[in-house]
Design a protein around this motif. Structure first.
Motif, PDB file in Angstrom:
ATOM      1  N   UNK A  55     -38.840 -18.466   2.153  1.00 12.38           N
ATOM      2  CA  UNK A  55     -38.839 -19.552   1.174  1.00 12.38           C
ATOM      3  C   UNK A  55     -37.462 -20.002   0.748  1.00 12.38           C
ATOM      4  N   UNK A  56     -36.438 -19.229   1.087  1.00 13.43           N
ATOM      5  CA  UNK A  56     -35.088 -19.560   0.651  1.00 13.43           C
ATOM      6  C   UNK A  56     -34.496 -20.636   1.556  1.00 13.43           C
ATOM      7  N   UNK A  57     -33.847 -21.647   0.946  1.00 16.56           N
ATOM      8  CA  UNK A  57     -33.280 -22.702   1.774  1.00 16.56           C
ATOM      9  C   UNK A  57     -31.778 -22.481   1.978  1.00 16.56           C
ATOM     10  N   UNK A  58     -31.232 -23.142   2.981  1.00 15.29           N
ATOM     11  CA  UNK A  58     -29.808 -22.976   3.271  1.00 15.29           C
ATOM     12  C   UNK A  58     -28.977 -23.665   2.209  1.00 15.29           C
ATOM     13  N   UNK A  59     -27.846 -23.051   1.839  1.00 14.58           N
ATOM     14  CA  UNK A  59     -26.962 -23.725   0.894  1.00 14.58           C
ATOM     15  C   UNK A  59     -25.750 -24.304   1.614  1.00 14.58           C
ATOM     16  N   UNK A  60     -25.528 -23.886   2.835  1.00 13.50           N
ATOM     17  CA  UNK A  60     -24.440 -24.492   3.612  1.00 13.50           C
ATOM     18  C   UNK A  60     -24.985 -24.781   4.999  1.00 13.50           C
ATOM     19  N   UNK A  61     -24.289 -25.580   5.747  1.00 16.22           N
ATOM     20  CA  UNK A  61     -24.686 -25.803   7.137  1.00 16.22           C
ATOM     21  C   UNK A  61     -23.911 -24.830   8.011  1.00 16.22           C
ATOM     22  N   UNK A  62     -24.638 -23.915   8.646  1.00 14.87           N
ATOM     23  CA  UNK A  62     -23.983 -22.892   9.464  1.00 14.87           C
ATOM     24  C   UNK A  62     -23.952 -23.354  10.905  1.00 14.87           C
ATOM     25  N   UNK A  63     -22.721 -23.469  11.445  1.00 14.94           N
ATOM     26  CA  UNK A  63     -22.616 -23.930  12.829  1.00 14.94           C
ATOM     27  C   UNK A  63     -21.968 -22.884  13.721  1.00 14.94           C
ATOM     28  N   UNK A  64     -21.804 -21.670  13.187  1.00 16.46           N
ATOM     29  CA  UNK A  64     -21.130 -20.632  13.962  1.00 16.46           C
ATOM     30  C   UNK A  64     -22.017 -20.038  15.038  1.00 16.46           C
ATOM     31  N   UNK A  65     -21.636 -18.852  15.489  1.00 22.17           N
ATOM     32  CA  UNK A  65     -22.374 -18.123  16.516  1.00 22.17           C
ATOM     33  C   UNK A  65     -23.814 -17.925  16.054  1.00 22.17           C
ATOM     34  N   UNK A  66     -24.754 -18.284  16.917  1.00 22.05           N
ATOM     35  CA  UNK A  66     -26.150 -18.291  16.491  1.00 22.05           C
ATOM     36  C   UNK A  66     -26.800 -16.913  16.594  1.00 22.05           C
ATOM     37  N   UNK A  67     -26.227 -15.932  15.919  1.00 27.20           N
ATOM     38  CA  UNK A  67     -26.898 -14.644  15.791  1.00 27.20           C
ATOM     39  C   UNK A  67     -26.845 -14.248  14.324  1.00 27.20           C
ATOM     40  N   UNK A  68     -27.867 -13.468  13.903  1.00 25.05           N
ATOM     41  CA  UNK A  68     -27.923 -13.044  12.502  1.00 25.05           C
ATOM     42  C   UNK A  68     -26.731 -12.143  12.195  1.00 25.05           C
ATOM     43  N   UNK A 123     -24.253 -13.007   9.056  1.00 27.94           N
ATOM     44  CA  UNK A 123     -24.194 -12.192   7.838  1.00 27.94           C
ATOM     45  C   UNK A 123     -22.786 -11.697   7.540  1.00 27.94           C
ATOM     46  N   UNK A 124     -21.882 -11.860   8.496  1.00 27.32           N
ATOM     47  CA  UNK A 124     -20.511 -11.415   8.244  1.00 27.32           C
ATOM     48  C   UNK A 124     -19.880 -12.210   7.096  1.00 27.32           C
ATOM     49  N   UNK A 125     -20.387 -13.431   6.908  1.00 22.25           N
ATOM     50  CA  UNK A 125     -19.798 -14.289   5.892  1.00 22.25           C
ATOM     51  C   UNK A 125     -20.737 -14.367   4.690  1.00 22.25           C
ATOM     52  N   UNK A 126     -20.415 -13.708   3.595  1.00 24.06           N
ATOM     53  CA  UNK A 126     -21.137 -13.815   2.329  1.00 24.06           C
ATOM     54  C   UNK A 126     -22.649 -13.663   2.494  1.00 24.06           C
ATOM     55  N   UNK A 127     -23.074 -12.638   3.233  1.00 17.19           N
ATOM     56  CA  UNK A 127     -24.496 -12.307   3.387  1.00 17.19           C
ATOM     57  C   UNK A 127     -25.340 -13.467   3.877  1.00 17.19           C
ATOM     58  N   UNK A 128     -24.813 -14.271   4.755  1.00 18.85           N
ATOM     59  CA  UNK A 128     -25.622 -15.315   5.350  1.00 18.85           C
ATOM     60  C   UNK A 128     -25.553 -16.633   4.609  1.00 18.85           C
ATOM     61  N   UNK A 129     -26.226 -17.635   5.168  1.00 16.82           N
ATOM     62  CA  UNK A 129     -26.100 -19.006   4.668  1.00 16.82           C
ATOM     63  C   UNK A 129     -27.240 -19.407   3.754  1.00 16.82           C
ATOM     64  N   UNK A 130     -28.201 -18.494   3.484  1.00 22.13           N
ATOM     65  CA  UNK A 130     -29.317 -18.863   2.623  1.00 22.13           C
ATOM     66  C   UNK A 130     -28.969 -18.615   1.165  1.00 22.13           C
TER      67      UNK A 130
END
Lengths: 191, 284
Positions: free
Chosen positions: B113-126, B130-137
């Protein structure tokens, strides 16, 4: 006789397969996590190197050279080594199951190990006599075993040491390999 | 002339090498009986090499079974245990009954249910995301739906629900090997006994709030109502994560009362009866 020992030690230490010639690097990192498997792999490589050198030397000097087709040495050496490993694997599988289980996947892996092919080419390039070739193979195999043993011993201790998180696992292994290579550089003055 | 010699030498050496292998296979003593037996046992195994049985692969398991049949009776292959026909075949071959075990299945503790707060365009693996601030959600504990679990799943039971952006598990094909549990950087999948009727689909750890991030509108609000309305011991509270843990007892009132409807029913809920796997007896 003296010459044979020079060949042996120069191949084992000065021109070490892994640290000076950079051959067989995949088992150097892949199999050096545990001392037991490192020693099994080292011994298996030593054996295959000895046998393949003893077999490829006559093939090169009695078949390829007289007919002037030395260019064929790559494909023929690969063929010979691959079938040799097949026979050795079969022999171990049929006679000693415990050893077969211990060696596991490493035996077939040797077929694709560049260090084995490398030593047969070194023998040819250095124009070694038959016994020199065998001693060179023995030296190269022993050097391979020695470095694998040292590396696995260090890596086993690294497991328990306080490594920075970013360096855990492979990165610290690369740094270890670098230091190990530097220390082996000291042997350059020996021969 | 030279070409003829080349071809002749190469083919004759190849022929000779083949001949030597053939001679060696004939001259050498027969294969050890334990290896041959292990090869026969392996025929019955699924061959997924998942390691859920505790052995490095199917052949190592077959060797252990060939050495001691009780290994199979005590720890049956978890994949085979879900296939009654295949189980029966190996039991007949070995001449013994395997112990009845309740298998494990994976669940994903997230509704997506959580939506993205940024647009993540990096490497498409979880793992990378998650290396950056616990993900983009918005929720730092949520499923990123980039499919690290899908890639490790040996049976294809894991998939991404594209509509809700969350990983879902198909219990029919899940073998409970636990590879997704280790693959997920957020720690969302968990192995639960296959007869658990419900689980909480939220991983929001209220005691580890991260400033600027919050739970999604579906997330557990830690009201403890499920614990209060259920009978004693049916729901326990994970104090560390501040989330409820559901057990084998079915908690209908709790599912109803949950203000966020975040308690999800599993396949075992619909079946009502305990799904017992690994039994040779046909339960019908």
């Amino acid at each position: 006789m003296n010459n044979l020992f020079v060949v042996f030690f120069s191949m084992a230490l000065v021109n070490n397969m892994i640290l000076a010639k950079f051959l067989g690097l995949c088992p150097f990192f892949g199999v050096s996590k545990k001392t037991k498997s490192a020693v099994s792999m080292g011994i298996a490589v030593l054996l295959v190197m000895l046998i393949s050198s003893a077999v490829t030397w006559p093939i090169y000097y009695y078949i390829l050279v007289p007919y002037g087709v030395e260019v064929m040495k790559t494909v023929i050496f690969i063929l010979v080594i691959a079938s040799l490993v097949q026979i050795i694997e079969m022999a171990i599988k049929r006679t000693n199951v415990t050893l077969y289980n211990a060696l596991g996947i490493y035996l077939p892996l040797i077929t694709t190990n560049c260090a084995v092919l490398g030593i047969t080419f070194i023998n040819v390039n250095q124009v070694y006599s038959f016994w020199e070739a065998v001693f060179a193979a023995g030296g190269a195999g022993s050097g391979f075993l020695l470095v694998l043993l040292i590396m696995s011993g260090i890596r086993e201790r690294l497991e328990f040491s306080d490594t920075p998180k970013a360096f855990k696992g492979t990165p610290i292994a690369f740094i270890t390999a670098m230091l190990l290579g530097l220390s082996f550089l000291a042997f350059k003055g020996m021969v | 002339m030279n070409a003829t010699i080349t071809v002749t030498i190469l083919s004759s050496i190849g022929f000779f090498a083949g001949l030597m292998i053939y001679v060696a296979s004939k001259v050498l003593p027969k294969e050890d009986e334990s290896l041959a037996e292990a090869a026969r046992v392996k025929e019955f195994l699924p061959g997924a090499d998942c390691g859920a049985c505790g052995y490095p692969g199917c052949f190592a398991y077959a060797q252990a079974v060939a050495h001691d049949k009780q290994v199979f009776a005590k720890t049956p292959c978890p994949i085979l245990a879900q296939d009654k026909g295949g189980m029966k075949k190996l039991e007949d071959y070995l001449g013994l009954q395997a112990e009845v075990i309740v298998g494990k299945k994976a669940v994903v503790h997230c509704t997506g249910g959580s939506h993205s707060i940024v647009e993540y365009t990096g490497l498409q693996t979880c793992a990378a995301a998650t290396q950056l601030a616990s993900g983009f959600n918005e929720c730092p504990y949520s499923c990123l739906a980039l499919g690290d679990c899908v890639r490790v799943c040996p049976t294809g039971a894991m998939s991404i629900d594209q509509e809700h952006h969350v990983a879902v598990v198909d219990w029919e094909t899940c073998i409970g090997c636990g590879l997704c549990v280790t693959a997920c950087p957020q720690g969302l999948p968990e192995l639960i006994p296959a007869n658990t009727p419900q689980y909480v689909a939220c991983n929001y750890q209220a005691k580890r709030d991260i400033p600027g991030r919050k739970r999604c509108p579906d997330g557990c609000i830690h009201c403890h109502i499920c614990e209060k309305v259920s009978e004693e011991g049916a729901v326990t509270w994970d104090e560390k994560k501040d989330l409820p843990i559901f057990h084998v007892t079915q908690v209908d009132t709790a599912i109803e009362k949950c203000p966020r409807h975040v308690i999800r029913k599993t396949v075992a809920y619909e079946e009502k009866e305990l799904e017992v796997v690994g039994s040779a007896q046909e339960t019908g």
